[in-house]
Enzyme design. Structure first.
Site, PDB file in Angstrom:
ATOM      1  N   CYS A  84     -65.317  26.671 -24.281  1.00  0.00           N
ATOM      2  CA  CYS A  84     -65.668  26.554 -25.796  1.00  0.00           C
ATOM      3  C   CYS A  84     -65.199  26.516 -26.217  1.00  0.00           C
ATOM      4  O   CYS A  84     -64.297  25.813 -26.518  1.00  0.00           O
ATOM      5  CB  CYS A  84     -66.988  27.188 -25.538  1.00  0.00           C
ATOM      6  SG  CYS A  84     -68.655  26.156 -26.336  1.00  0.00           S
ATOM      7  N   ARG A  98     -76.281  18.894 -29.909  1.00  0.00           N
ATOM      8  CA  ARG A  98     -76.082  19.735 -28.838  1.00  0.00           C
ATOM      9  C   ARG A  98     -76.547  19.545 -27.859  1.00  0.00           C
ATOM     10  O   ARG A  98     -77.067  18.651 -26.947  1.00  0.00           O
ATOM     11  CB  ARG A  98     -76.304  21.021 -28.587  1.00  0.00           C
ATOM     12  CG  ARG A  98     -76.066  21.646 -30.401  1.00  0.00           C
ATOM     13  CD  ARG A  98     -76.837  23.084 -30.415  1.00  0.00           C
ATOM     14  NE  ARG A  98     -75.698  23.709 -29.643  1.00  0.00           N
ATOM     15  CZ  ARG A  98     -74.311  24.640 -30.043  1.00  0.00           C
ATOM     16  NH1 ARG A  98     -74.216  24.452 -31.692  1.00  0.00           N
ATOM     17  NH2 ARG A  98     -73.786  25.643 -29.643  1.00  0.00           N
ATOM     18  N   HIS A 126     -70.526  28.989 -20.069  1.00  0.00           N
ATOM     19  CA  HIS A 126     -70.897  29.997 -19.879  1.00  0.00           C
ATOM     20  C   HIS A 126     -71.563  30.288 -19.002  1.00  0.00           C
ATOM     21  O   HIS A 126     -71.338  29.780 -17.354  1.00  0.00           O
ATOM     22  CB  HIS A 126     -71.652  30.446 -21.251  1.00  0.00           C
ATOM     23  CG  HIS A 126     -71.016  29.388 -22.376  1.00  0.00           C
ATOM     24  ND1 HIS A 126     -70.126  30.158 -23.342  1.00  0.00           N
ATOM     25  CD2 HIS A 126     -71.698  28.194 -23.426  1.00  0.00           C
ATOM     26  CE1 HIS A 126     -69.658  29.699 -24.175  1.00  0.00           C
ATOM     27  NE2 HIS A 126     -70.755  28.251 -24.729  1.00  0.00           N
TER      28      HIS A 126
END
Length: 264
Positions: A118, A152, A214
């Protein structure tokens, strides 16, 4: 050097945690976690813990270093990991990352494996432009450019990669575009990936992998974890990787069920 059983956030940089006293096993593998306080807000510390545990189970001795801004970079580094963070975290580490940039570029050129997730993936690229228009220069190890957006990209992901199917969870506003000739880490089978449009996710150059996944991603994908460990073992010992016999059946079943659930 501080000897601990598990990584502790906030330990002075350059401190390390040997898993075992002495130099038993097939050799030491020095694992460096970049900016664990500023750039590990989505559980990415779990990748470091996973690697340390699997290194030990494969019969090597993990030595885990935590690198913090302003501190000396560890003398030995066979495997480097970094995690996600907010724009403010990226701004905080920007100056220090520039300070150690040549060392990281040199390690990457020498084949040292790295996993950047990220925010650190973005900073390993050419440029990250924040949502308010501020441009943060990257290391240029990966030929990618990222721009922050108000919207997002969030949700579970399935990728097709050279390491088989990889599962994880993305949560990023940055939209990343690969440069011409830059290979992606994987192709999106489910999820948004780098930008939600071109079907790519992450980037890979040599043994450096950048990704938005993640989870943390490595406990859910032991084959990927062992690829990194194998490269690191070769760097550390000068010999071929000598894997142990690990039972990954639970992780394998969990991964398979997630792939089936998301793709059905």
């Amino acid at each position: 050097m501080t000897q601990l059983d598990v990584p502790i956030l906030g330990e002075p940089a350059g401190s390390a945690l040997p898993a075992d006293a002495g130099h038993e096993g097939k050799g030491e593998i020095h694992l460096v976690h970049l900016y664990p306080r500023e750039m590990s807000i989505y559980g990415d510390l779990g990748n470091t813990r996973c690697l340390a545990a699997r290194i030990r189970r494969h019969g090597y001795v993990p030595v885990v270093h935590q690198h913090h801004p302003g501190q000396p970079f560890p003398e030995q580094a066979h495997l480097v990991v970094g995690g996600g963070g907010q724009d403010s975290g990226q701004s905080t580490v920007e100056d220090d990352l520039a300070r150690i940039a040549d060392r990281l570029r040199g390690l990457a050129a020498d084949g040292t494996p790295m996993l950047m997730i990220c925010g650190m993936y973005q900073l390993f690229g050419n440029t990250f432009v924040t949502v308010d228009g501020r441009s943060l220069p990257g290391l240029g190890i990966l030929d990618v450019t990222t721009r922050g957006n108000a919207q997002r990209m969030i949700g579970p992901v399935v990728l097709a990669t050279d390491h088989g199917d990889v599962v994880g969870y993305e949560n990023h506003s940055g939209s990343t575009v690969l440069g011409a000739g830059q290979a992606p880490f994987g192709r999106v089978r489910h999820g948004m990936g780098n930008n939600g449009t071109d079907g790519t996710e992450g980037a890979v150059a040599g043994h450096v992998i950048g990704s938005y996944l993640h989870g943390p991603v490595l406990p859910a994908n032991p084959r990927l974890a062992d690829a990194l460990i194998g490269w690191a073992a070769e760097q550390a010992t000068g010999r071929d990787f000598e894997p142990g016999q690990l039972d990954d059946e639970v992780a394998r079943q969990a991964q398979t069920r997630q792939v089936q659930r998301l793709l059905r």
